[in-house]
Design a protein around this motif. Structure first.
Motif, PDB file in Angstrom:
ATOM      1  N   ILE A 323       0.814  -1.223   0.000  1.00 28.08           N
ATOM      2  CA  ILE A 323       0.000   0.000   0.000  1.00 28.08           C
ATOM      3  C   ILE A 323       0.843   1.267   0.000  1.00 28.08           C
ATOM      4  O   ILE A 323       0.312   2.367   0.126  1.00 28.08           O
ATOM      5  CB  ILE A 323      -0.947   0.020   1.224  1.00 28.08           C
ATOM      6  N   GLU A 324       2.167   1.111  -0.122  1.00 27.40           N
ATOM      7  CA  GLU A 324       3.084   2.244  -0.008  1.00 27.40           C
ATOM      8  C   GLU A 324       2.693   3.419  -0.899  1.00 27.40           C
ATOM      9  O   GLU A 324       2.650   4.572  -0.457  1.00 27.40           O
ATOM     10  CB  GLU A 324       4.500   1.787  -0.364  1.00 27.40           C
ATOM     11  N   THR A 325       2.374   3.162  -2.162  1.00 32.28           N
ATOM     12  CA  THR A 325       2.098   4.235  -3.120  1.00 32.28           C
ATOM     13  C   THR A 325       0.801   4.966  -2.805  1.00 32.28           C
ATOM     14  O   THR A 325       0.751   6.204  -2.797  1.00 32.28           O
ATOM     15  CB  THR A 325       2.029   3.667  -4.554  1.00 32.28           C
ATOM     16  N   LYS A 326      -0.251   4.213  -2.504  1.00 29.05           N
ATOM     17  CA  LYS A 326      -1.566   4.818  -2.281  1.00 29.05           C
ATOM     18  C   LYS A 326      -1.746   5.347  -0.861  1.00 29.05           C
ATOM     19  O   LYS A 326      -2.500   6.305  -0.644  1.00 29.05           O
ATOM     20  CB  LYS A 326      -2.669   3.802  -2.593  1.00 29.05           C
ATOM     21  N   ALA A 327      -1.083   4.740   0.108  1.00 28.25           N
ATOM     22  CA  ALA A 327      -1.288   5.137   1.518  1.00 28.25           C
ATOM     23  C   ALA A 327       0.052   5.129   2.253  1.00 28.25           C
ATOM     24  O   ALA A 327       0.311   4.255   3.082  1.00 28.25           O
ATOM     25  CB  ALA A 327      -2.282   4.193   2.193  1.00 28.25           C
ATOM     26  N   PRO A 328       0.922   6.090   1.982  1.00 32.07           N
ATOM     27  CA  PRO A 328       2.263   6.094   2.594  1.00 32.07           C
ATOM     28  C   PRO A 328       2.247   6.202   4.116  1.00 32.07           C
ATOM     29  O   PRO A 328       3.098   5.624   4.793  1.00 32.07           O
ATOM     30  CB  PRO A 328       2.945   7.299   1.948  1.00 32.07           C
ATOM     31  N   ARG A 329       1.285   6.965   4.660  1.00 31.80           N
ATOM     32  CA  ARG A 329       1.245   7.100   6.119  1.00 31.80           C
ATOM     33  C   ARG A 329       0.896   5.760   6.775  1.00 31.80           C
ATOM     34  O   ARG A 329       1.528   5.349   7.751  1.00 31.80           O
ATOM     35  CB  ARG A 329       0.227   8.160   6.538  1.00 31.80           C
ATOM     36  N   GLN A 330      -0.124   5.073   6.235  1.00 29.17           N
ATOM     37  CA  GLN A 330      -0.506   3.779   6.790  1.00 29.17           C
ATOM     38  C   GLN A 330       0.637   2.770   6.632  1.00 29.17           C
ATOM     39  O   GLN A 330       0.870   1.934   7.503  1.00 29.17           O
ATOM     40  CB  GLN A 330      -1.767   3.251   6.096  1.00 29.17           C
ATOM     41  N   ALA A 331       1.359   2.865   5.517  1.00 25.33           N
ATOM     42  CA  ALA A 331       2.485   1.954   5.289  1.00 25.33           C
ATOM     43  C   ALA A 331       3.573   2.155   6.337  1.00 25.33           C
ATOM     44  O   ALA A 331       4.109   1.195   6.900  1.00 25.33           O
ATOM     45  CB  ALA A 331       3.052   2.175   3.891  1.00 25.33           C
ATOM     46  N   SER A 332       3.895   3.412   6.628  1.00 24.20           N
ATOM     47  CA  SER A 332       4.936   3.691   7.628  1.00 24.20           C
ATOM     48  C   SER A 332       4.485   3.257   9.015  1.00 24.20           C
ATOM     49  O   SER A 332       5.285   2.811   9.840  1.00 24.20           O
ATOM     50  CB  SER A 332       5.291   5.181   7.619  1.00 24.20           C
ATOM     51  N   LYS A 333       3.192   3.359   9.263  1.00 23.93           N
ATOM     52  CA  LYS A 333       2.648   2.928  10.557  1.00 23.93           C
ATOM     53  C   LYS A 333       2.761   1.414  10.710  1.00 23.93           C
ATOM     54  O   LYS A 333       3.160   0.902  11.768  1.00 23.93           O
ATOM     55  CB  LYS A 333       1.190   3.368  10.671  1.00 23.93           C
ATOM     56  N   LEU A 334       2.438   0.689   9.637  1.00 23.38           N
ATOM     57  CA  LEU A 334       2.530  -0.770   9.689  1.00 23.38           C
ATOM     58  C   LEU A 334       3.965  -1.229   9.920  1.00 23.38           C
ATOM     59  O   LEU A 334       4.210  -2.223  10.605  1.00 23.38           O
ATOM     60  CB  LEU A 334       1.984  -1.379   8.391  1.00 23.38           C
ATOM     61  N   ARG A 335       4.911  -0.502   9.357  1.00 21.86           N
ATOM     62  CA  ARG A 335       6.312  -0.886   9.540  1.00 21.86           C
ATOM     63  C   ARG A 335       6.769  -0.678  10.987  1.00 21.86           C
ATOM     64  O   ARG A 335       7.762  -1.261  11.416  1.00 21.86           O
ATOM     65  CB  ARG A 335       7.201  -0.089   8.581  1.00 21.86           C
ATOM     66  N   SER A 336       6.069   0.183  11.712  1.00 20.01           N
ATOM     67  CA  SER A 336       6.415   0.425  13.116  1.00 20.01           C
ATOM     68  C   SER A 336       5.656  -0.502  14.058  1.00 20.01           C
ATOM     69  O   SER A 336       5.978  -0.589  15.240  1.00 20.01           O
ATOM     70  CB  SER A 336       6.093   1.881  13.487  1.00 20.01           C
ATOM     71  N   ALA A 337       4.651  -1.191  13.536  1.00 23.51           N
ATOM     72  CA  ALA A 337       3.747  -1.964  14.387  1.00 23.51           C
ATOM     73  C   ALA A 337       4.392  -3.257  14.883  1.00 23.51           C
ATOM     74  O   ALA A 337       5.302  -3.804  14.268  1.00 23.51           O
ATOM     75  CB  ALA A 337       2.465  -2.282  13.628  1.00 23.51           C
ATOM     76  N   SER A 338       3.887  -3.720  16.025  1.00 23.52           N
ATOM     77  CA  SER A 338       4.313  -4.993  16.594  1.00 23.52           C
ATOM     78  C   SER A 338       3.073  -5.779  16.987  1.00 23.52           C
ATOM     79  O   SER A 338       1.945  -5.300  16.864  1.00 23.52           O
ATOM     80  CB  SER A 338       5.195  -4.764  17.828  1.00 23.52           C
ATOM     81  N   ALA A 339       3.280  -6.986  17.482  1.00 21.81           N
ATOM     82  CA  ALA A 339       2.162  -7.845  17.875  1.00 21.81           C
ATOM     83  C   ALA A 339       1.269  -7.173  18.912  1.00 21.81           C
ATOM     84  O   ALA A 339       0.049  -7.319  18.881  1.00 21.81           O
ATOM     85  CB  ALA A 339       2.699  -9.162  18.423  1.00 21.81           C
ATOM     86  N   HIS A 340       1.869  -6.414  19.823  1.00 22.66           N
ATOM     87  CA  HIS A 340       1.096  -5.822  20.920  1.00 22.66           C
ATOM     88  C   HIS A 340       0.094  -4.782  20.414  1.00 22.66           C
ATOM     89  O   HIS A 340      -0.874  -4.478  21.114  1.00 22.66           O
ATOM     90  CB  HIS A 340       2.045  -5.193  21.937  1.00 22.66           C
ATOM     91  N   TRP A 341       0.321  -4.256  19.219  1.00 14.52           N
ATOM     92  CA  TRP A 341      -0.614  -3.276  18.668  1.00 14.52           C
ATOM     93  C   TRP A 341      -1.988  -3.902  18.442  1.00 14.52           C
ATOM     94  O   TRP A 341      -3.007  -3.207  18.515  1.00 14.52           O
ATOM     95  CB  TRP A 341      -0.072  -2.705  17.365  1.00 14.52           C
ATOM     96  N   LEU A 342      -2.034  -5.202  18.165  1.00  8.94           N
ATOM     97  CA  LEU A 342      -3.329  -5.865  17.971  1.00  8.94           C
ATOM     98  C   LEU A 342      -4.095  -5.940  19.288  1.00  8.94           C
ATOM     99  O   LEU A 342      -5.326  -5.876  19.299  1.00  8.94           O
ATOM    100  CB  LEU A 342      -3.114  -7.264  17.396  1.00  8.94           C
ATOM    101  N   ARG A 343      -3.384  -6.062  20.390  1.00  9.03           N
ATOM    102  CA  ARG A 343      -4.047  -6.037  21.707  1.00  9.03           C
ATOM    103  C   ARG A 343      -4.659  -4.657  21.950  1.00  9.03           C
ATOM    104  O   ARG A 343      -5.789  -4.534  22.424  1.00  9.03           O
ATOM    105  CB  ARG A 343      -3.028  -6.380  22.793  1.00  9.03           C
ATOM    106  N   HIS A 344      -3.904  -3.607  21.601  1.00  8.46           N
ATOM    107  CA  HIS A 344      -4.446  -2.252  21.736  1.00  8.46           C
ATOM    108  C   HIS A 344      -5.652  -2.051  20.819  1.00  8.46           C
ATOM    109  O   HIS A 344      -6.626  -1.379  21.192  1.00  8.46           O
ATOM    110  CB  HIS A 344      -3.366  -1.218  21.402  1.00  8.46           C
ATOM    111  N   SER A 345      -5.593  -2.642  19.634  1.00  3.31           N
ATOM    112  CA  SER A 345      -6.720  -2.532  18.703  1.00  3.31           C
ATOM    113  C   SER A 345      -7.960  -3.197  19.285  1.00  3.31           C
ATOM    114  O   SER A 345      -9.081  -2.705  19.130  1.00  3.31           O
ATOM    115  CB  SER A 345      -6.370  -3.182  17.358  1.00  3.31           C
ATOM    116  N   TYR A 346      -7.746  -4.326  19.963  1.00  3.11           N
ATOM    117  CA  TYR A 346      -8.864  -5.047  20.566  1.00  3.11           C
ATOM    118  C   TYR A 346      -9.606  -4.166  21.570  1.00  3.11           C
ATOM    119  O   TYR A 346     -10.831  -4.025  21.508  1.00  3.11           O
ATOM    120  CB  TYR A 346      -8.343  -6.305  21.264  1.00  3.11           C
ATOM    121  N   VAL A 347      -8.870  -3.574  22.494  1.00  5.80           N
ATOM    122  CA  VAL A 347      -9.515  -2.741  23.519  1.00  5.80           C
ATOM    123  C   VAL A 347     -10.155  -1.509  22.876  1.00  5.80           C
ATOM    124  O   VAL A 347     -11.269  -1.110  23.230  1.00  5.80           O
ATOM    125  CB  VAL A 347      -8.497  -2.312  24.598  1.00  5.80           C
TER     126      VAL A 347
END
Length: 405
Positions: A323-347
């Motif tokens: 998604i780098e070309t169409k959504a660069p901000r989301q792409a950079s965010k995904l590259r910073s993400a870790s497994a624990h981010w899914l726990r934060h997403s859950y809450v």
């Protein structure tokens, strides 16, 4: 003359890989040792350390973290401070925290994350205790573990005092209000799942197919339960339980506290699909089934927390590239993400769906409800929409209309 290499001390079963003499050689009388009757049978620091760690043998994830921090302290005592644990003073611990921030010499203490030992059990000469200097958050976590360790030695009458205890005498300052921003939005999670769905695989490659199927399952499992990856690695399919047609996942987490997480129907569908795809005999977990919750391809062994994190970082980076070309901000965010981010997403999305704060707290296993309250960003959408009424243009139009009248 070159300094001796830094070698690991402990196996995770509490046995020592290096000679006891290396530890005992700095085990002086210890100014902080208590002369009274001890509550543990500890003739020296090494025995006391083993006694503390043995309290956590039934919690492998916790034990692994505690061994890591205590081993790091011991290595520092051996190679730099030249002091026994029972000789450490407050000033030593302050110096140790500064060391954690920037371990030196860097080439001896820092390097890529590698296995501690070779397959034959010998030391891995390329292993290093650290990848780089620790962040403030990681240092606080290390200090918290060491504080528990020293408290244990004081409570068991091995030490007179805790050299870290002076932290507790400081007045607690009002901290900055916390907002959780390390979470993935639904569109970002969908981007990851879509990437896995279109990942090119040779259908004859069973291993690659299994890995992609399992990666999707891990993402969905963590998003729909909010589990910590250590919890996911340590539990089994038999921890899914059914009560009056409702499914729950019984989890024993931090502090050996058990909670039951309600399982939504969408996760049941994902679970059934995963079990069918990998060749398990039933779509639903059997009573007390021993299959690991996240298994290796042989379906008998559980993968490690480190492997779970590696899998998720791989999928996040795949999606980021896509998604780098169409959504660069989301792409950079995904590259910073870790497994624990899914726990934060859950809450985050549990609260956003209307679940009461208490339900989110209990499902996530937060000891203090104030932790759950950090997820206040779920209310920002309504506030943002309301704020759109603020406009300079609107103000000008109103003023001109009033003037013309």
């Amino acid at each position: 003359m070159d300094q001796a290499p830094i070698l690991p001390l402990f196996e995770y079963d509490l046995s020592l890989k290096s000679s006891d003499q290396e530890l005992l050689s700095i085990n002086s009388a210890g100014y902080n040792k208590k002369s009274d009757i001890q509550l543990i049978n500890a003739k020296d620091d090494l025995t006391a350390i083993r006694s503390f760690l043995s309290e956590y043998t039934d919690s492998p994830g916790t034990l692994k973290g505690y061994i890591k921090e205590i081993e790091n302290l011991l290595l520092w005592c051996i190679h730099i401070q030249k002091k026994a644990v029972s000789d450490l003073r407050r000033d030593d611990l302050v110096a140790y925290q500064a060391f954690l921030k920037s371990p030196k010499p860097k080439k001896l203490w820092c390097g890529p994350s590698l296995a501690r030992f070779k397959k034959d059990g010998s030391n891995n000469p390329d292993w290093r205790p650290f990848v780089k200097g620790l962040s403030e958050t990681s240092i606080k976590r290390a200090v918290a573990i060491l504080d528990s360790f020293f408290n244990y030695l004081v409570q068991t009458n091995y030490l007179v005092g805790n050299p870290l205890a002076v932290n507790r005498r400081r007045k607690k300052r009002q901290g900055k209000p916390k907002l959780v921003d390390r979470y993935l939005e639904l569109k970002e999670i969908h981007a990851v799942l879509d990437t896995l769905a279109t990942y090119p695989i040779d259908e004859s490659d069973d291993t690659a197919l299994f890995q992609v199927i399992r990666a999707r399952y891990i993402i969905m499992l963590l998003f729909y339960t909010g589990m910590r990856i250590a919890e996911a690695a340590e539990h089994r399919m038999g921890n899914f339980m059914q009560r009056e047609n409702n499914w729950f996942l019984r989890v024993t987490g931090k502090g050996k506290k058990t909670r039951e997480i309600p399982v939504p129907n969408e996760l049941l569908e994902v679970l059934a699909e995963f079990r069918t795809s990998v060749g398990l005999s039933s779509r639903e977990p059997k009573f007390r089934e021993r299959t690991p919750l996240i298994p290796m391809q042989n379906l008998k062994q559980s993968i490690s927390t480190r492997r779970i994190d590696q899998i998720l970082r791989w999928t996040f980076n795949l999606a980021a590239d896509r998604i780098e070309t169409k959504a660069p901000r989301q792409a950079s965010k995904l590259r910073s993400a870790s497994a624990h981010w899914l726990r934060h997403s859950y809450v985050t999305y549990l609260l956003d769906s209307g679940a009461p704060l208490k339900v989110a707290q209990e499902n996530a296993g937060h000891t203090d409800i104030s932790t759950t309250m950090h997820y206040r960003h779920v209310n920002q959408t309504d506030r943002h929409a309301a704020t759109q009424n603020l406009s300079l243009a609107t103000g000008i139009k109103k003023k001109q209309k009033t003037t013309s009248v």
